[in-house]
Design a protein around this motif. Structure first.
Motif: not given
Length: 378
Positions: A83-91
């Motif tokens: 993912s290149s969006d904010s998925t990691k931060r959200l998780l």
């Protein structure tokens, strides 16, 4: 000779169609199975596995919804696939609020592997529980009983696979109406043959199986080069009447966001239909016999109507038209009954017209999909 062939096409078509509609699809439309199997005290642990590529907004909605499930022993594994969006931060933020949420990040896909299968394999490998329940990031459970009811056959009856239904949100417009129709027809195929103990495919948006079996058979062995097929081709290889249960219960369903444009929808369906060419020959025939007889019926029927209309043979014209009308009524009733049984919602509009349009859709898109070389997940 031409008239004989038209009658032959029409006769064979209507005969096979009636068998499918009444005796095969009717198995789903008139299903009366026992739903009590989900009430067993066995509450073995379950891991919900979700593969996500740039799904920030969908995960933000889905994860809290999953943690509303009425089941005591489950966790959630999200595979953050490139993912290149904010998925990691959200998780990372959500894991602080939901202790049973975990994540693994895929930074790249090895050249000889396909993205979805690689991501899914990593997620299943690190899953804490043996029972795996799959869905997609753009799906939502239809009730808080989803985990309990979808996993019941695996937990309580020693089944390897539990195959569920995943529909699409109903919205206005022809495209959405078509999506509802085509999704229901696909469900009639795999659910009906599954109920007849001849399972051959499933939908990865709502599928349950055991991790132990997945690892034991090296699930995607021989399938790594195929884009897609992480659900239907896996099931096609290993499902049987003994180890598989079809789950028909509106509370066990998931629902997805439908494609909004024809281009997006055709890209999706091309990927889905491309996997079909890798089915076992006997399973290709399960779909092929219906679609071939469907073509024979309409080609023969329309041809006869034109012939008798031009010849002003109105008695014969009326007979052919009457048969077409009766079959259309049967199609509508079977589809309506199946929709109520599977989803408990209103069926698509103008089913008789969509059934006719399916003639061109299947053969044109099926041919394009079969020859496609540009299939990809995300």
């Amino acid at each position: 000779m031409g008239l004989f062939l038209l009658w032959l096409f029409f006769g064979i078509g209507i005969l096979v169609q009636v068998v499918y509609l009444l005796f095969i699809f009717g198995k789903t439309a008139f299903y009366s199975g026992n739903k009590s199997q989900s009430t067993s005290p066995n509450e073995e642990g379950v891991t919900v596995v979700i593969c996500a590529h740039n799904e920030f907004s969908n995960l933000k909605t889905l994860i809290p919804k999953i943690f509303e499930q009425d089941y005591p022993a489950f966790d959630v594994m999200v595979v953050n696939d490139r993912s290149s969006d904010s998925t990691k931060r959200l998780l990372e933020k959500m894991m602080e609020n939901y202790p049973k949420l975990r994540s693994v990040t895929v930074k790249y896909t090895p050249a000889h592997l396909t993205a979805k299968k690689y991501a899914l394999t990593l997620g299943i490998k690190v899953a804490k529980n043996d029972i795996i329940l799959l869905t997609d990031a753009d799906c939502l459970p239809q009730s808080d009983q989803w985990i309990r009811k979808m996993t019941a056959p695996v937990r309580n009856h020693n089944k390897t696979f539990a195959v569920g239904f995943s529909g699409y949100e109903q919205k206005p417009g022809f495209l959405n109406n078509w999506i509802q129709f085509e999704t229901l027809l696909t469900a009639l195929y795999y659910m009906s043959f599954g109920l007849w103990r001849r399972p051959f495919m499933a939908i990865g948006r709502n599928l349950c199986y055991r991790k132990e079996f997945f690892m034991e058979v090296k699930a995607f062995k021989g399938l790594w080069h195929i884009e897609g097929g992480d659900d239907d081709l896996f099931i096609n290889q290993y499902a049987s009447g003994r180890n598989t249960t079809i789950v028909i219960d509106p509370e066990a369903n998931t629902i997805s966001k439908p494609k909004e444009t024809s281009k997006e929808y055709l890209i999706q369906k091309k990927r889905h239909m491309n996997a079909g060419k890798y089915y076992r020959s006997e399973d290709k025939r399960k779909i092929g016999l219906y679609t071939f007889s469907h073509a024979l019926f309409w080609i023969g029927g329309v041809g006869l109507l034109i012939y008798f209309g031009l010849a002003e043979s109105w008695e014969h014209f009326s007979v052919v038209f009457g048969i077409i009308l009766l079959r259309s009524i049967l199609v509508v009733r079977i589809f309506k009954a199946a929709e109520r049984k599977i989803q408990g919602t209103k069926p698509p509009k103008n089913i008789w017209m969509l059934d006719f349009l399916y003639l061109g859709y299947f053969w044109i898109l099926g041919t394009i999909s079969h020859q496609a070389k540009d299939i990809q997940w995300k």
